[in-house]
Structure formats: C-alpha cells, structure tokens
Design a protein around this motif. Structure first.
Motif, PDB file in Angstrom:
ATOM      1  N   LEU A 169       0.820  -1.208   0.000  1.00 26.25           N
ATOM      2  CA  LEU A 169       0.000   0.000   0.000  1.00 26.25           C
ATOM      3  C   LEU A 169       0.858   1.265   0.000  1.00 26.25           C
ATOM      4  O   LEU A 169       0.489   2.280  -0.610  1.00 26.25           O
ATOM      5  CB  LEU A 169      -0.923   0.002   1.220  1.00 26.25           C
ATOM      6  CG  LEU A 169      -2.039  -1.046   1.227  1.00 26.25           C
ATOM      7  CD1 LEU A 169      -2.751  -1.053   2.573  1.00 26.25           C
ATOM      8  CD2 LEU A 169      -3.028  -0.776   0.105  1.00 26.25           C
ATOM      9  N   ALA A 170       2.001   1.216   0.679  1.00 26.86           N
ATOM     10  CA  ALA A 170       2.858   2.397   0.777  1.00 26.86           C
ATOM     11  C   ALA A 170       3.729   2.593  -0.464  1.00 26.86           C
ATOM     12  O   ALA A 170       4.167   3.714  -0.753  1.00 26.86           O
ATOM     13  CB  ALA A 170       3.741   2.298   2.020  1.00 26.86           C
ATOM     14  N   SER A 171       3.979   1.517  -1.213  1.00 25.91           N
ATOM     15  CA  SER A 171       4.953   1.579  -2.306  1.00 25.91           C
ATOM     16  C   SER A 171       4.634   2.604  -3.393  1.00 25.91           C
ATOM     17  O   SER A 171       5.532   3.316  -3.851  1.00 25.91           O
ATOM     18  CB  SER A 171       5.111   0.188  -2.938  1.00 25.91           C
ATOM     19  OG  SER A 171       5.723  -0.692  -2.041  1.00 25.91           O
ATOM     20  N   PRO A 172       3.367   2.736  -3.860  1.00 26.54           N
ATOM     21  CA  PRO A 172       3.119   3.724  -4.917  1.00 26.54           C
ATOM     22  C   PRO A 172       3.530   5.137  -4.521  1.00 26.54           C
ATOM     23  O   PRO A 172       4.159   5.856  -5.313  1.00 26.54           O
ATOM     24  CB  PRO A 172       1.606   3.616  -5.148  1.00 26.54           C
ATOM     25  CG  PRO A 172       1.268   2.212  -4.759  1.00 26.54           C
ATOM     26  CD  PRO A 172       2.168   1.914  -3.596  1.00 26.54           C
ATOM     27  N   LEU A 173       3.199   5.554  -3.316  1.00 29.45           N
ATOM     28  CA  LEU A 173       3.561   6.900  -2.868  1.00 29.45           C
ATOM     29  C   LEU A 173       5.073   7.041  -2.733  1.00 29.45           C
ATOM     30  O   LEU A 173       5.663   8.044  -3.162  1.00 29.45           O
ATOM     31  CB  LEU A 173       2.870   7.218  -1.547  1.00 29.45           C
ATOM     32  CG  LEU A 173       3.208   8.591  -0.938  1.00 29.45           C
ATOM     33  CD1 LEU A 173       2.837   9.717  -1.891  1.00 29.45           C
ATOM     34  CD2 LEU A 173       2.512   8.759   0.412  1.00 29.45           C
ATOM     35  N   LEU A 174       5.730   6.035  -2.138  1.00 32.15           N
ATOM     36  CA  LEU A 174       7.180   6.111  -1.941  1.00 32.15           C
ATOM     37  C   LEU A 174       7.922   6.152  -3.280  1.00 32.15           C
ATOM     38  O   LEU A 174       8.865   6.930  -3.453  1.00 32.15           O
ATOM     39  CB  LEU A 174       7.656   4.910  -1.111  1.00 32.15           C
ATOM     40  CG  LEU A 174       7.141   4.848   0.335  1.00 32.15           C
ATOM     41  CD1 LEU A 174       7.612   3.569   1.011  1.00 32.15           C
ATOM     42  CD2 LEU A 174       7.595   6.075   1.115  1.00 32.15           C
ATOM     43  N   ILE A 175       7.491   5.347  -4.247  1.00 29.17           N
ATOM     44  CA  ILE A 175       8.141   5.342  -5.556  1.00 29.17           C
ATOM     45  C   ILE A 175       7.895   6.662  -6.268  1.00 29.17           C
ATOM     46  O   ILE A 175       8.793   7.192  -6.948  1.00 29.17           O
ATOM     47  CB  ILE A 175       7.640   4.161  -6.399  1.00 29.17           C
ATOM     48  CG1 ILE A 175       8.077   2.834  -5.778  1.00 29.17           C
ATOM     49  CG2 ILE A 175       8.151   4.260  -7.836  1.00 29.17           C
ATOM     50  CD1 ILE A 175       9.575   2.634  -5.730  1.00 29.17           C
ATOM     51  N   ALA A 176       6.692   7.222  -6.129  1.00 20.52           N
ATOM     52  CA  ALA A 176       6.397   8.522  -6.760  1.00 20.52           C
ATOM     53  C   ALA A 176       7.303   9.611  -6.195  1.00 20.52           C
ATOM     54  O   ALA A 176       7.835  10.447  -6.942  1.00 20.52           O
ATOM     55  CB  ALA A 176       4.926   8.880  -6.556  1.00 20.52           C
ATOM     56  N   LEU A 177       7.490   9.609  -4.881  1.00 16.91           N
ATOM     57  CA  LEU A 177       8.370  10.602  -4.261  1.00 16.91           C
ATOM     58  C   LEU A 177       9.816  10.401  -4.701  1.00 16.91           C
ATOM     59  O   LEU A 177      10.530  11.378  -4.986  1.00 16.91           O
ATOM     60  CB  LEU A 177       8.260  10.521  -2.738  1.00 16.91           C
ATOM     61  CG  LEU A 177       6.909  10.931  -2.141  1.00 16.91           C
ATOM     62  CD1 LEU A 177       6.879  10.645  -0.644  1.00 16.91           C
ATOM     63  CD2 LEU A 177       6.628  12.406  -2.412  1.00 16.91           C
ATOM     64  N   LEU A 178      10.263   9.148  -4.765  1.00 19.27           N
ATOM     65  CA  LEU A 178      11.625   8.862  -5.203  1.00 19.27           C
ATOM     66  C   LEU A 178      11.842   9.306  -6.647  1.00 19.27           C
ATOM     67  O   LEU A 178      12.852   9.949  -6.966  1.00 19.27           O
ATOM     68  CB  LEU A 178      11.904   7.364  -5.075  1.00 19.27           C
ATOM     69  CG  LEU A 178      13.244   6.866  -5.651  1.00 19.27           C
ATOM     70  CD1 LEU A 178      14.407   7.510  -4.914  1.00 19.27           C
ATOM     71  CD2 LEU A 178      13.328   5.351  -5.607  1.00 19.27           C
ATOM     72  N   ALA A 179      10.880   8.985  -7.531  1.00 17.55           N
ATOM     73  CA  ALA A 179      11.016   9.365  -8.937  1.00 17.55           C
ATOM     74  C   ALA A 179      11.043  10.875  -9.094  1.00 17.55           C
ATOM     75  O   ALA A 179      11.825  11.422  -9.890  1.00 17.55           O
ATOM     76  CB  ALA A 179       9.867   8.764  -9.752  1.00 17.55           C
ATOM     77  N   GLY A 180      10.200  11.572  -8.330  1.00 15.05           N
ATOM     78  CA  GLY A 180      10.196  13.033  -8.392  1.00 15.05           C
ATOM     79  C   GLY A 180      11.518  13.623  -7.934  1.00 15.05           C
ATOM     80  O   GLY A 180      12.033  14.578  -8.542  1.00 15.05           O
ATOM     81  N   TRP A 181      12.086  13.060  -6.862  1.00 17.50           N
ATOM     82  CA  TRP A 181      13.376  13.561  -6.371  1.00 17.50           C
ATOM     83  C   TRP A 181      14.484  13.309  -7.391  1.00 17.50           C
ATOM     84  O   TRP A 181      15.308  14.196  -7.657  1.00 17.50           O
ATOM     85  CB  TRP A 181      13.715  12.877  -5.047  1.00 17.50           C
ATOM     86  CG  TRP A 181      14.960  13.433  -4.404  1.00 17.50           C
ATOM     87  CD1 TRP A 181      15.042  14.481  -3.537  1.00 17.50           C
ATOM     88  CD2 TRP A 181      16.310  12.980  -4.622  1.00 17.50           C
ATOM     89  NE1 TRP A 181      16.341  14.714  -3.188  1.00 17.50           N
ATOM     90  CE2 TRP A 181      17.158  13.816  -3.837  1.00 17.50           C
ATOM     91  CE3 TRP A 181      16.874  11.970  -5.384  1.00 17.50           C
ATOM     92  CZ2 TRP A 181      18.535  13.652  -3.810  1.00 17.50           C
ATOM     93  CZ3 TRP A 181      18.243  11.815  -5.361  1.00 17.50           C
ATOM     94  CH2 TRP A 181      19.057  12.635  -4.582  1.00 17.50           C
ATOM     95  N   LEU A 182      14.505  12.114  -7.977  1.00 17.96           N
ATOM     96  CA  LEU A 182      15.533  11.796  -8.965  1.00 17.96           C
ATOM     97  C   LEU A 182      15.402  12.678 -10.208  1.00 17.96           C
ATOM     98  O   LEU A 182      16.402  13.116 -10.779  1.00 17.96           O
ATOM     99  CB  LEU A 182      15.420  10.316  -9.364  1.00 17.96           C
ATOM    100  CG  LEU A 182      15.841   9.295  -8.305  1.00 17.96           C
ATOM    101  CD1 LEU A 182      15.516   7.885  -8.775  1.00 17.96           C
ATOM    102  CD2 LEU A 182      17.326   9.419  -7.985  1.00 17.96           C
TER     103      LEU A 182
END
Length: 373
Positions: A169-182
């Motif tokens: 459940l947490a992965s979509p938000l965490l990956i979105a934040l990581l992709a935005g930072w990168l």
C-alpha cells in the motif's frame, strides 16, 4: 483484539483466487482508455493541437487526459488478474517467459510504429536517432514504456506478492516521491535519454519506468481486490465505492490546487502541462478521472461490457488496436492521402469516432480469423 487483526491483515501475503476467465469490465476500461487515445491522436495527428478551438480544448480534449493514467493502471490490473496468483506455481517460469516474449513483441511493434509515425514528418537521420534512443517519438512512445516494463516487471512480481500488505500500500507513494526527487536532482551522468526512460525529462517525450511505476502498482493492488471481490456483488460494490471515492477526492484536490483559477488550470491540463514529467495537478486530474471510469466499468460489469461491445472489443486486444489506429492515421491518412490540416476540427473529431468503430471492426475480424483457424 481488533487492532491485532488489522496488523495481521497488513502483514499477510495475498492468497489470490484464480480469475474465472477474462474480467470483461477490465477489457471495457482498457477499451475506453484506447478510444480516448485514438480520439486524441486523430486530432493531434491530423490537425495539430494549436488548431483546436477553445471549445474543443475544454471539455473534449481535456477528457482525453484520463486515457494515459487509465491505460497504465489497467496494465497493472491485468498483470494481477492473469499472473500474480501464479508466481509460486510450478509453471511460473513458463508464464514469465510468456510475458518476456510479449515484451519483445511490443518492442518490435514500437520500433515499427516509430518509423510509421515519423515518416511523414522527419528525415531518415532523425528516424534512425529515434530508433537508437537518442530522441523519442510522441504518439507511439507509450508502447516503449510497456515494452521495457514487460522485460523487467515479471522478475519482481513474486517479490511484490511476498511483500506484506502495508508495504504494498505504501509503495506507490514512496516510488512517486523517489522518482520526483531523482527527476529534479539526479544527473544520470549527463545521459538525457537514460533519465527520460527512468524518470522523464523536460526535453524528451518519454514515459519513465519509475515515474509511472506507481500507476502500475496501484493497478496491481486493484487487481488483487478485483480477483477477490469482482464475482461477489456486495464486495464488488465496496470496491467500486472505494475507487469512486478516491477518484472524486483527487478531482477535488485538483480543484483546490487550482486556487480559484479553474479555467486556467483546465486549459493547462488540456495543453498537457505537467504530463511529462508528471506534475501534481495533471496527475490529480488524470488519475482521478481514470479511477472514476474504472469504478463505473466495474459497477456495470459484464452487462456494461456487452452494451459497449465495440469498446470492450478494442480493450480485449490492445496491441492490435494500437497498431491499427497508428497505421491508419500516419501511414494512410497523413502520408498516403496527405490529410495533414485538410479537415476542420469537427471533421477530425468525426474521423476519430469512425476510427474507433473501425478499430473495433478490425479486432472483431482478427478474432473471427483466429476462431476459424
């Protein structure tokens, strides 16, 4: 005791029932996404966005922005429905190979359709650069996303299934934040195409594997729920209500973000501002609408799928539908018949509508030929 049960539920590994054949509502949702895409491609490929009148940008061209998020999300749903429950089966290597071969097939057609798209517009040297990932096409680039995704996601599906529910459940938000930072901070060694392929880049029209992965993950989660509940009316209604509520919440978030200047915000989305790389306002609008469409498709179920049979047919064979409409728009209409900016906006809309029906007819013909053979 109730809190302990909730914690156990969050840690559990999903035990998924097998799908009872195709879920027609999912084909309908995919078909709606492709139909919106065909309409958008007809307008941009035969007329050009700059020639669209204001009444066409909002609401007509605005509504086509639901298609990309819906298409990618349904990709994740289809993976969950057809493959996720089989990752611990003895024949999983064979099923994984099937996905990998499908990825190679999509990659082949991505390259072929890149040439088809660019032939009326670019010199051979530009086309060669695009085939070698020095630049990217526009209308067929989403196939490039699927081709690459199908070559690596099958390897991590077993890991996804073993993850506890809270981490899924947490992965979509965490990956979105990581992709935005990168996307904002990583240099990727100065290799712009690599950045575009992973997290997208302002100078390239590409769908990033990491930046769009949250939509695939969301689709996997919805697919798990659909496998459990789609054949149980009460549970299906709860799933529909949850998806619709999430979609409405995102659209309300888009309204709040517009800060009282709704007209400008809607026009910006219609002009694809925030589509590549994904911006918050664009994604709230696109994903919100996609979730509502998906909820309506699940609510209608098989009855809606039969009522909207042409769209369901298109969704049942997405690759053939994509190939057909790109060939018609760019090879037949634009190159051979020289139809670039020949027709008015209403006429191009009519061509798009007819092309949707023709695509459904093409899929029906292919299906008839397969059944005969």
């Amino acid at each position: 005791m109730q809190g302990k049960a909730v914690m156990e539920r969050l840690r559990e590994r999903p035990v998924l029932p097998g799908a009872r054949g195709r879920i027609e509502a999912i084909d309908l949702a995919r078909g709606i996404a492709i139909a919106l895409m065909i309409l958008s491609h007809s307008v941009s490929g035969l007329l050009g966005i700059g020639e669209v009148p204001e009444w066409g940008m909002v609401p007509i061209h605005l509504l086509t922005k639901f298609s990309s998020s819906l298409f990618i999300m349904v990709f994740g749903i289809a993976l969950a429905v057809a493959f996720l429950g089989k990752t611990d089966a003895a024949d999983w290597p064979r099923r994984r190979l099937k996905l990998l071969l499908r990825g190679l097939e999509v990659l082949f057609w991505y390259k072929v359709l890149t040439v088809v798209e660019m032939l009326p517009l670019y010199a051979p040297g530009d086309i060669l650069d695009t085939l070698l990932y020095q630049r990217f096409p526009i209308w067929v680039e989403i196939l490039g996303f699927y081709a690459i995704a199908l070559l690596w996601i099958p390897w991590v599906l077993p890991l996804w299934r073993r993850m506890p529910l809270w981490s899924r459940l947490a992965s979509p938000l965490l990956i979105a934040l990581l992709a935005g930072w990168l996307e904002r901070h990583a240099g990727f060694w100065g290799i712009e195409p690599l950045k575009a392929l992973l997290v997208e880049d302002d100078d390239h029209y590409a769908w990033g594997q990491l930046s769009r992965l949250p939509l695939v993950m969301l689709g996997l989660l919805i697919g798990e729920a659909a496998l459990r509940w789609v054949h149980e009316p009460a549970s299906r209604h709860r799933l529909v209500a949850g998806l619709a509520a999430a979609g409405v919440a995102m659209l309300l978030g888009f309204l709040a973000l517009s800060s009282g200047n709704l007209d400008a915000a809607l026009i910006a989305v219609a002009w694809n501002e925030g589509k590549h790389p994904p911006g918050l306002a664009f994604m709230l609008f696109s994903l919100g609408g996609a979730l509502i469409i998906l909820a309506l498709c699940l609510l209608g179920g098989g009855r809606a799928a039969r009522l909207l049979k042409p769209l369901t047919l298109i969704g049942s064979d997405a690759l053939s539908a994509f190939i057909f409409h790109i060939v018609v728009i760019f090879l037949i209409l634009r190159l051979l018949l020289e139809s670039w900016q020949v027709y008015s906006y209403p006429q191009v809309l009519g061509i798009g509508g007819l092309l949707i029906l023709a695509t459904a007819g093409w899929i029906a013909l292919l299906r008839w030929k397969r059944e005969r053979s």
